[in-house]
Structures are given as structure tokens and as C-alpha cells.
Design a protein around this motif. Structure first.
Motif, PDB file in Angstrom:
ATOM      1  N   ASP A 110      47.179  47.332  60.232  1.00  0.00           N
ATOM      2  CA  ASP A 110      47.798  48.190  59.221  1.00  0.00           C
ATOM      3  C   ASP A 110      48.921  47.460  58.486  1.00  0.00           C
ATOM      4  OD1 ASP A 110      49.618  48.071  61.279  1.00  0.00           O
ATOM      5  OD2 ASP A 110      49.899  50.238  61.455  1.00  0.00           O
ATOM      6  N   VAL A 111      48.891  46.122  58.545  1.00  0.00           N
ATOM      7  CA  VAL A 111      49.932  45.298  57.931  1.00  0.00           C
ATOM      8  C   VAL A 111      49.389  44.595  56.690  1.00  0.00           C
ATOM      9  CG1 VAL A 111      51.502  43.343  58.288  1.00  0.00           C
ATOM     10  CG2 VAL A 111      51.015  44.922  60.179  1.00  0.00           C
ATOM     11  N   SER A 112      50.079  44.767  55.571  1.00  0.00           N
ATOM     12  CA  SER A 112      49.723  44.031  54.347  1.00  0.00           C
ATOM     13  C   SER A 112      50.216  42.604  54.495  1.00  0.00           C
ATOM     14  CB  SER A 112      50.373  44.682  53.121  1.00  0.00           C
ATOM     15  OG  SER A 112      49.876  45.986  52.951  1.00  0.00           O
ATOM     16  N   ILE A 113      49.274  41.652  54.469  1.00  0.00           N
ATOM     17  CA  ILE A 113      49.634  40.248  54.701  1.00  0.00           C
ATOM     18  C   ILE A 113      49.471  39.408  53.440  1.00  0.00           C
ATOM     19  CG2 ILE A 113      49.064  40.405  57.144  1.00  0.00           C
ATOM     20  CD1 ILE A 113      46.515  38.710  56.448  1.00  0.00           C
ATOM     21  N   GLY A 114      48.947  40.003  52.374  1.00  0.00           N
ATOM     22  CA  GLY A 114      48.754  39.264  51.141  1.00  0.00           C
ATOM     23  C   GLY A 114      48.108  40.148  50.097  1.00  0.00           C
ATOM     24  N   PHE A 115      47.723  39.508  48.991  1.00  0.00           N
ATOM     25  CA  PHE A 115      47.050  40.268  47.942  1.00  0.00           C
ATOM     26  C   PHE A 115      46.228  39.360  47.054  1.00  0.00           C
ATOM     27  CE2 PHE A 115      50.616  38.791  45.550  1.00  0.00           C
ATOM     28  CZ  PHE A 115      50.192  38.736  44.233  1.00  0.00           C
ATOM     29  N   LEU A 116      45.309  39.996  46.347  1.00  0.00           N
ATOM     30  CA  LEU A 116      44.467  39.366  45.326  1.00  0.00           C
ATOM     31  C   LEU A 116      44.726  40.074  44.012  1.00  0.00           C
ATOM     32  CD1 LEU A 116      40.947  39.438  46.992  1.00  0.00           C
ATOM     33  CD2 LEU A 116      42.096  37.386  46.188  1.00  0.00           C
ATOM     34  N   SER A 117      44.737  39.326  42.940  1.00  0.00           N
ATOM     35  CA  SER A 117      44.835  39.896  41.599  1.00  0.00           C
ATOM     36  C   SER A 117      43.694  39.300  40.787  1.00  0.00           C
ATOM     37  CB  SER A 117      46.196  39.537  40.980  1.00  0.00           C
ATOM     38  OG  SER A 117      46.396  40.231  39.776  1.00  0.00           O
ATOM     39  N   LEU A 118      42.850  40.172  40.225  1.00  0.00           N
ATOM     40  CA  LEU A 118      41.617  39.743  39.574  1.00  0.00           C
ATOM     41  C   LEU A 118      41.542  40.226  38.130  1.00  0.00           C
ATOM     42  CD1 LEU A 118      39.166  40.823  42.430  1.00  0.00           C
ATOM     43  CD2 LEU A 118      40.220  38.568  42.117  1.00  0.00           C
ATOM     44  N   SER A 119      40.822  39.466  37.319  1.00  0.00           N
ATOM     45  CA  SER A 119      40.446  39.909  35.979  1.00  0.00           C
ATOM     46  C   SER A 119      39.023  39.430  35.722  1.00  0.00           C
ATOM     47  CB  SER A 119      41.418  39.401  34.912  1.00  0.00           C
ATOM     48  OG  SER A 119      41.316  38.002  34.772  1.00  0.00           O
ATOM     49  N   ARG A 120      38.432  39.961  34.651  1.00  0.00           N
ATOM     50  CA  ARG A 120      37.024  39.664  34.361  1.00  0.00           C
ATOM     51  C   ARG A 120      36.814  39.538  32.862  1.00  0.00           C
ATOM     52  NH1 ARG A 120      37.610  43.085  38.480  1.00  0.00           N
ATOM     53  NH2 ARG A 120      36.089  43.108  40.172  1.00  0.00           N
ATOM     54  N   ASP A 121      35.802  38.746  32.546  1.00  0.00           N
ATOM     55  CA  ASP A 121      35.201  38.789  31.226  1.00  0.00           C
ATOM     56  C   ASP A 121      33.709  38.527  31.432  1.00  0.00           C
ATOM     57  OD1 ASP A 121      34.825  35.987  31.383  1.00  0.00           O
ATOM     58  OD2 ASP A 121      36.534  35.553  30.083  1.00  0.00           O
ATOM     59  N   MET A 122      32.969  38.406  30.371  1.00  0.00           N
ATOM     60  CA  MET A 122      31.519  38.234  30.515  1.00  0.00           C
ATOM     61  C   MET A 122      31.152  36.910  31.187  1.00  0.00           C
ATOM     62  SD  MET A 122      30.325  41.032  29.593  1.00  0.00           S
ATOM     63  CE  MET A 122      28.598  40.637  29.644  1.00  0.00           C
ATOM     64  N   ARG A 123      32.048  35.929  31.124  1.00  0.00           N
ATOM     65  CA  ARG A 123      31.740  34.610  31.668  1.00  0.00           C
ATOM     66  C   ARG A 123      32.073  34.443  33.130  1.00  0.00           C
ATOM     67  NH1 ARG A 123      35.253  32.144  27.031  1.00  0.00           N
ATOM     68  NH2 ARG A 123      36.488  33.634  28.169  1.00  0.00           N
ATOM     69  N   ALA A 124      33.046  35.242  33.625  1.00  0.00           N
ATOM     70  CA  ALA A 124      33.512  34.957  34.988  1.00  0.00           C
ATOM     71  C   ALA A 124      34.358  36.087  35.561  1.00  0.00           C
ATOM     72  CB  ALA A 124      34.331  33.672  34.998  1.00  0.00           C
ATOM     73  N   LEU A 125      34.495  36.029  36.878  1.00  0.00           N
ATOM     74  CA  LEU A 125      35.502  36.775  37.617  1.00  0.00           C
ATOM     75  C   LEU A 125      36.619  35.770  37.882  1.00  0.00           C
ATOM     76  CD1 LEU A 125      36.472  39.271  39.196  1.00  0.00           C
ATOM     77  CD2 LEU A 125      35.063  38.496  41.104  1.00  0.00           C
ATOM     78  N   TYR A 126      37.844  36.162  37.603  1.00  0.00           N
ATOM     79  CA  TYR A 126      38.984  35.256  37.711  1.00  0.00           C
ATOM     80  C   TYR A 126      39.918  35.699  38.828  1.00  0.00           C
ATOM     81  CZ  TYR A 126      37.619  33.832  32.994  1.00  0.00           C
ATOM     82  OH  TYR A 126      36.912  33.384  31.901  1.00  0.00           O
ATOM     83  N   ILE A 127      40.244  34.773  39.721  1.00  0.00           N
ATOM     84  CA  ILE A 127      41.321  35.019  40.678  1.00  0.00           C
ATOM     85  C   ILE A 127      42.606  34.602  39.964  1.00  0.00           C
ATOM     86  CG2 ILE A 127      42.375  34.388  42.878  1.00  0.00           C
ATOM     87  CD1 ILE A 127      39.576  33.802  43.968  1.00  0.00           C
ATOM     88  N   ARG A 128      43.424  35.584  39.642  1.00  0.00           N
ATOM     89  CA  ARG A 128      44.699  35.312  38.958  1.00  0.00           C
ATOM     90  C   ARG A 128      45.814  35.040  39.959  1.00  0.00           C
ATOM     91  NH1 ARG A 128      43.213  33.859  33.948  1.00  0.00           N
ATOM     92  NH2 ARG A 128      41.841  35.412  33.025  1.00  0.00           N
ATOM     93  N   GLU A 129      45.726  35.701  41.103  1.00  0.00           N
ATOM     94  CA  GLU A 129      46.658  35.450  42.208  1.00  0.00           C
ATOM     95  C   GLU A 129      45.899  35.624  43.507  1.00  0.00           C
ATOM     96  OE1 GLU A 129      49.807  34.513  42.082  1.00  0.00           O
ATOM     97  OE2 GLU A 129      50.341  34.990  40.012  1.00  0.00           O
ATOM     98  N   LEU A 130      46.156  34.750  44.437  1.00  0.00           N
ATOM     99  CA  LEU A 130      45.738  34.911  45.825  1.00  0.00           C
ATOM    100  C   LEU A 130      46.924  34.449  46.650  1.00  0.00           C
ATOM    101  CD1 LEU A 130      44.034  35.326  48.307  1.00  0.00           C
ATOM    102  CD2 LEU A 130      42.832  33.198  47.808  1.00  0.00           C
ATOM    103  N   GLN A 131      47.604  35.412  47.243  1.00  0.00           N
ATOM    104  CA  GLN A 131      48.815  35.103  47.996  1.00  0.00           C
ATOM    105  C   GLN A 131      48.683  35.657  49.406  1.00  0.00           C
ATOM    106  OE1 GLN A 131      51.191  33.198  46.772  1.00  0.00           O
ATOM    107  NE2 GLN A 131      50.381  33.177  44.682  1.00  0.00           N
ATOM    108  N   VAL A 132      49.040  34.836  50.371  1.00  0.00           N
ATOM    109  CA  VAL A 132      49.075  35.244  51.776  1.00  0.00           C
ATOM    110  C   VAL A 132      50.477  34.923  52.291  1.00  0.00           C
ATOM    111  CG1 VAL A 132      48.125  34.846  54.089  1.00  0.00           C
ATOM    112  CG2 VAL A 132      46.604  34.830  52.090  1.00  0.00           C
TER     113      VAL A 132
END
Length: 147
Positions: free
Chosen positions: A56-78
């Protein structure tokens, strides 16, 4: 103990901002860039954000965006206390799975050229596609087999 993703809520912004600043400030300083809380907050509001949770502990996060060409990892923090325990690798696997399900042609991200996370991304099959000043642009073609 296993990980899971939880959609981020507005009250998770402070956690994400503080974690990103803690993890990334040394790179900003090294490259002569200015960290701005306001810029992070604006970017956060325009992205799909997920918390990486263990138990039940938040240890990090992902921040994503998209367009027709790709899924983008904008942030991946642990959080530093949880780094090296497969959370980042697991999170990348989850994003690759999302990209496949959404039939995105590619997964893309940008990383500081001196950030050791680059090694993880390369192990996951992302390849350097180009360089912008102090950043490397990396991509995984989704048809590529993932390790």
C-alpha cells in the motif's frame, strides 16, 4: 512483494513533483538547467499519470502521453529506497504492454545522457535514436520482442 499501478489523483501531484526533483535535480544542476515546480505541474496536468505501488506504499510513478506514432514515457521515477528492486523494469514492461494493446507503433522516451537509467532502457530493448543537447531520444519498435 509485487507491484501494481494505480491511476494518480490530484493529491498525488506533490508526491510526484518532490520525487522527480529529488531524483533529477543533480542532472539539472550538472547540465546547467533550472528546475521549475510550475513547469512540472503544467506538464503533469496534460498527461496520464500512474503511481507505482508496492503493498500500500507509493514507491514511484509513470507519466505518459500519446500520439499516433508512439506511447511516450515522459517520467518514470522510483524512490531511491526502492531503486534496484525491479520496480523500474516492471513499470517499463507495463508500458510496453499498454503500447501493444493500444497498437502504438513505438514506445519512446528521453533520458539525460549521463543518467544510468539508460542502461535499464537499453536492456528493455530501447535504442538511441538521436541526441538533443544533454538528452538521448530512445525508442522501442513495438513489434520488437521484449526481454
Amino acid at each position: 512483494m509485487t507491484f501494481h499501478l494505480r491511476p494518480a489523483a490530484p493529491e498525488d501531484l506533490e508526491f510526484a513533483r518532490d520525487l522527480t526533483c529529488q531524483n533529477m535535480l543533480r542532472y539539472y544542476i550538472h547540465h546547467g538547467l533550472l528546475w521549475q515546480d510550475e513547469a512540472f505541474d503544467v506538464a503533469w496536468s496534460g498527461r496520464q499519470n500512474w503511481l507505482i505501488v508496492q503493498g500500500d506504499v507509493s514507491i514511484g510513478f509513470l507519466s505518459l502521453s500519446r500520439d499516433m506514432r508512439a506511447l511516450y514515457i515522459r517520467e518514470l521515477q522510483v524512490a531511491e529506497a526502492f531503486q534496484g528492486r525491479s520496480a523500474g523494469s516492471w513499470a517499463i514492461d507495463q508500458v510496453i504492454d499498454m503500447a501493444r494493446k493500444e497498437r502504438r507503433p513505438a514506445l519512446r522516451l528521453t533520458v539525460f545522457d549521463n543518467n544510468p537509467a539508460r542502461n535499464l532502457y537499453e536492456r528493455k530493448g530501447l535504442q538511441v535514436q538521436g541526441r538533443d543537447e544533454c538528452f538521448l531520444r530512445m525508442q522501442l519498435d513495438i513489434s520488437t520482442h521484449v526481454l
